[in-house]
Design a protein around this motif. Sequence first.
Motif, PDB file in Angstrom:
ATOM      1  N   ARG A  71     -11.725   7.423   5.301  1.00 12.64           N
ATOM      2  CA  ARG A  71     -13.128   7.012   5.314  1.00 12.64           C
ATOM      3  C   ARG A  71     -14.047   6.677   4.431  1.00 12.64           C
ATOM      4  N   PHE A  81     -16.911   7.360  12.598  1.00 10.28           N
ATOM      5  CA  PHE A  81     -17.203   8.233  11.711  1.00 10.28           C
ATOM      6  C   PHE A  81     -15.960   9.152  11.427  1.00 10.28           C
ATOM      7  N   THR A 109     -13.509   2.856  11.087  1.00 12.06           N
ATOM      8  CA  THR A 109     -13.938   2.870   9.574  1.00 12.06           C
ATOM      9  C   THR A 109     -14.409   1.636   8.983  1.00 12.06           C
ATOM     10  N   THR A 127     -12.435  12.140  11.195  1.00 15.45           N
ATOM     11  CA  THR A 127     -11.375  11.566  10.840  1.00 15.45           C
ATOM     12  C   THR A 127     -10.752  12.347  12.236  1.00 15.45           C
ATOM     13  N   LEU A 183     -22.622  10.927   5.177  1.00 12.58           N
ATOM     14  CA  LEU A 183     -22.056   9.311   5.834  1.00 12.58           C
ATOM     15  C   LEU A 183     -23.804   9.082   6.563  1.00 12.58           C
TER      16      LEU A 183
END
Length: 394
Positions: free
Chosen positions: A79, A132, A107, A134, A150
Motif C-alpha cells: 500500500r 485499502f 492497491t 492489508t 489514507l
Amino acid sequence: MRMKRRFLYTIITIVLSVSVSMGAATAAVSYRHLSTTNGTTILLVEGSFETGDDPQHIALELAASPAKYIAFNSAGGDRSIAMAFGKAIRKTGLPTLQTKGSPCLETCLLAFMGGLSRYAEDESIGISVETFATSAESDGRLNPSVSAALKDYLGTMGVSASLLDAALSMPLGQSKELNLVDMAGYQLVTAQLNEESASADEVQDIQPTDQAGAVEVFNEFQRVWSGSSSEAVAFLRNVYADRIQYYGKDLSREDVLKEKSAFVDRWPTRIYTARPGSVHALCADKCSVFGVVDWYAFSATRKKGASGAVNLALTWDPVSRRIVSETGRVIETDKAVAGPDRIIRRWILDATACSIGNAVDAEVCKSRSILEADLNSSGWCDQRGLGWRQCASP
C-alpha cells in the motif's frame, strides 16, 4: 467538420489486452512503452508494488521515452509503495488512464489516483476492502493513524474520502465495479474521453466556456422538468441529439420522448432540483455533467406521490449543443410520500444557510428561490407561523 476517428479507448484497450499479459509470477514493477495505432504514447506500469521498487524510476523512464499517458497492468501490492508511485506520477503532471483491457486491482488504484487528470472507461475500476486494507486489516477496521494517512492521501489527490468508507464497508471477498456516475461522485475521474476524440492533444484542450455551458444545460434540464408537461417535452425535443445513449440503451430521440411523455402523464406534478455544490462538469471533446438531484412527483388523479434522490449524469456536445447521453442511479427513496417533504427540507436547509450572508455561496440562495417557486407552482405555500402547507384555494 472533424473526421470521425476510432474511439481512443478502443485502440488502447486493444493494445493493452493483445500485446500485454500479466503473469502470476510477476514480482515487482517493470515498465513498457507502448504506442497506439494513432501515435498516442503510453507508459505502462506492470507488476506488483514491492518495497524494493523505486517510484522515482518513472521520471527516468519518461526522460528516456516521453509519454502522454500512464496506465497500469497490476494486481496491486504494498500500500505505501503504491501511494509513493501515485505521488511520483503526480510530479510528472501526466494523466493516468484505466481501461477494461488491462487490470489495475486492489492497491493499484492508489497509484492511478496520482494522475493530474484521470480517465477511465465505464466499469473499468473496481473497489473492495483490499483496495485499502492489508490482509491483517481485512476486517475493515484500520488503525486510526493508517485511516488518517489514507484520507490525507486521497485529499491530496483530489479523491473523495467517501471512497475509503465505501470500500471498507463492503463484505470481504467482494468487489464492486464503478460506473462513470460513481467514479465522478468519488472524484476518481476528472474527465471523460468520447467516441469522436480525434487525438490526445485535442483531449487536453478543454474550454472553460464548455464546462459552464454544460452546467447551465444540466440546471436548465432540472428547471424545465419541474415545469409544465408540454414545456418539458418541448425542451427535451430541442436539446436531445438525434440518437441518445439512454440509461445504457441506444435510442432515437423520438423513442426517448415517448418514455418522457409517458412519465409526465403519470406524474403531472414534478419538482427536480440539483443540490447546491454537487454539479460539476468533466470535459474532453464532450462534457459529462454529474450532480445529485432531489425529486418529488405527484399525481392528483391517482392520489399518489413519490420522492427521492438520484445521481444524474448528462453528456453534452458543446459543438452541436445537444445532449447525447443520459444516465443515473437512484440513491435515496422515501416511503409513504404524502407531500413534498424532501423538497421542503431542502428549502429549509438552503434558507438557513442563505441567511448566514457572506459566509454562504450565492448558489445556495439561488437554490432557495428556485425551490420556493417550484413549491408554489405545485400548490404549496409558506404560511407565516405555520410552515409549508397546501395553498388555500382562491
